[in-house]
Design a protein around this motif. Structure first.
Motif, mmCIF file in Angstrom:
data_model
loop_
_atom_site.group_PDB
_atom_site.id
_atom_site.type_symbol
_atom_site.label_atom_id
_atom_site.label_comp_id
_atom_site.label_asym_id
_atom_site.label_seq_id
_atom_site.Cartn_x
_atom_site.Cartn_y
_atom_site.Cartn_z
ATOM 1 N N PRO A 34 0.823 -1.212 0.000
ATOM 2 C CA PRO A 34 0.000 0.000 0.000
ATOM 3 C C PRO A 34 0.859 1.266 0.000
ATOM 4 C CG PRO A 34 -0.029 -1.014 2.160
ATOM 5 C CD PRO A 34 0.738 -1.932 1.257
ATOM 6 N N GLU A 35 0.343 2.255 -0.668
ATOM 7 C CA GLU A 35 1.005 3.557 -0.682
ATOM 8 C C GLU A 35 0.662 4.303 0.611
ATOM 9 O OE1 GLU A 35 3.111 4.375 -2.927
ATOM 10 O OE2 GLU A 35 2.698 2.758 -4.331
ATOM 11 N N PRO A 36 1.464 5.289 0.986
ATOM 12 C CA PRO A 36 1.184 6.016 2.232
ATOM 13 C C PRO A 36 -0.177 6.704 2.256
ATOM 14 C CG PRO A 36 3.391 6.515 1.451
ATOM 15 C CD PRO A 36 2.733 5.695 0.395
ATOM 16 N N TRP A 37 -0.725 7.047 1.104
ATOM 17 C CA TRP A 37 -1.990 7.759 1.058
ATOM 18 C C TRP A 37 -3.190 6.814 0.918
ATOM 19 C CZ3 TRP A 37 1.938 8.418 -2.527
ATOM 20 C CH2 TRP A 37 1.792 7.711 -3.709
ATOM 21 N N ASP A 38 -2.956 5.494 0.840
ATOM 22 C CA ASP A 38 -4.054 4.544 0.719
ATOM 23 C C ASP A 38 -4.840 4.449 2.019
ATOM 24 O OD1 ASP A 38 -3.428 3.972 -1.874
ATOM 25 O OD2 ASP A 38 -2.378 2.102 -1.427
ATOM 26 N N ARG A 39 -6.149 4.417 1.887
ATOM 27 C CA ARG A 39 -7.011 4.331 3.056
ATOM 28 C C ARG A 39 -7.052 2.904 3.618
ATOM 29 N NH1 ARG A 39 -13.161 6.600 3.252
ATOM 30 N NH2 ARG A 39 -13.312 6.593 5.508
ATOM 31 N N PHE A 40 -7.119 1.921 2.730
ATOM 32 C CA PHE A 40 -7.202 0.524 3.139
ATOM 33 C C PHE A 40 -5.814 -0.107 3.085
ATOM 34 C CE2 PHE A 40 -7.699 -3.953 1.850
ATOM 35 C CZ PHE A 40 -8.263 -4.425 3.008
ATOM 36 N N ARG A 41 -5.418 -0.717 4.179
ATOM 37 C CA ARG A 41 -4.115 -1.401 4.238
ATOM 38 C C ARG A 41 -4.371 -2.885 4.487
ATOM 39 N NH1 ARG A 41 0.187 1.901 4.419
ATOM 40 N NH2 ARG A 41 -0.280 4.083 4.668
ATOM 41 N N PRO A 42 -4.175 -3.710 3.450
ATOM 42 C CA PRO A 42 -4.449 -5.146 3.634
ATOM 43 C C PRO A 42 -3.427 -5.800 4.556
ATOM 44 C CG PRO A 42 -3.466 -4.754 1.496
ATOM 45 C CD PRO A 42 -3.721 -3.399 2.113
ATOM 46 N N GLU A 43 -3.849 -6.883 5.186
ATOM 47 C CA GLU A 43 -2.961 -7.628 6.061
ATOM 48 C C GLU A 43 -1.874 -8.297 5.225
ATOM 49 O OE1 GLU A 43 -3.255 -11.512 8.944
ATOM 50 O OE2 GLU A 43 -5.018 -10.263 8.659
ATOM 51 N N LYS A 44 -0.657 -8.270 5.726
ATOM 52 C CA LYS A 44 0.447 -8.890 5.008
ATOM 53 C C LYS A 44 0.318 -10.404 5.112
ATOM 54 C CE LYS A 44 3.353 -4.969 5.916
ATOM 55 N NZ LYS A 44 4.380 -4.424 6.775
ATOM 56 N N PRO A 45 0.417 -11.125 3.989
ATOM 57 C CA PRO A 45 0.189 -12.572 4.032
ATOM 58 C C PRO A 45 1.252 -13.337 4.794
ATOM 59 C CG PRO A 45 0.716 -11.856 1.816
ATOM 60 C CD PRO A 45 0.606 -10.630 2.659
#
Length: 172
Positions: A155-166
Motif C-alpha cells: 500500500p502507498e502512504p496515502w491509501d485508506r485501506f491497508r491489507p494484512e500482510k500474508p
C-alpha cells in the motif's frame, strides 16, 4: 566481518559453528507464490484473457478416458490424475461416466492437498447438473479453492485501506 564470537561477547558455552553461513537460501521454488508476492504473468493486452495464474486446472475428456491436471505457468504439468490409471480403472464400471468424474475429483483433490497446492485458477464453465459440475464440486469438497488469491500490492502512504500482510501471523 563482525562476529560476536570473535569479540568474546557471547558466553563460552554458547558458540556458533564457524562453518555455518550467515546467508539463508530458500530452496522452495513456490515460496513466493504461497506468500502472494510472486509475479503473475499478465501476457499482452491483445491475447485472450485467462493467463494470469500460478496454477491452473485443466480437465480433458476423450471418448476413452478423463484427465485432470494442474499446470504451473512456467514448469508445465505438476499434478495429474486419470481415470485410465490402474487403481481407478479397477474400481469404476465405466471410465467416462458421471461416477468416474466424481471419483476423479476426489482423487485429484487428495493429490493436490498432499502436494501442497490449495488453490488454483479454474476457467471451466460447467453445464448445470453435468459431469463437469460434479467433478468441480468434489474438488471443492476435497478442500481445494478454485480461485487464486490476488498478488499482494504494497500500500502507498496515502491509501485508506491497508491489507494484512500474508506472511505475518496474527494470533486471535
Amino acid at each position: 566481518m563482525f562476529s560476536y564470537v570473535d569479540k568474546g561477547i557471547l558466553p563460552k558455552l554458547v558458540r556458533f559453528n564457524s562453518t555455518a553461513s550467515g546467508v539463508f537460501v530458500n530452496r522452495n521454488p513456490r515460496n513466493l507464490e504461497r506468500m502472494r508476492i510472486a509475479r503473475k504473468p499478465d501476457g499482452y493486452h491483445l491475447e485472450k484473457p485467462g493467463r494470469k495464474f500460478w496454477h491452473k486446472l485443466i480437465l480433458t475428456s476423450t471418448n476413452r478416458t478423463v484427465k485432470a491436471e494442474v499446470v504451473h505457468f512456467v514448469n508445465g504439468p505438476v499434478i495429474e490424475a486419470k481415470t485410465s490409471e490402474w487403481a481407478l480403472r479397477n474400481q469404476l464400471y465405466s471410465i467416462t461416466d458421471t461416477c468416474a468424474y466424481i471419483n476423479l475429483g476426489k482423487v485429484f483433490a487428495q493429490r493436490c492437498l498432499e502436494s501442497g497446492i490449495l488453490e488454483m485458477y479454474c476457467d471451466i464453465e460447467p453445464v448445470e447438473g453435468g459431469k463437469v459440475e460434479k467433478f468441480l464440486n468434489e474438488v471443492v469438497k476435497g478442500g481445494i479453492k478454485l480461485q487464486e488469491m490476488e498478488v499482494y500490492k504494497k500500500p502507498e502512504p496515502w491509501d485508506r485501506f491497508r491489507p494484512e500482510k500474508p506472511w505475518e501471523v496474527t494470533e486471535d
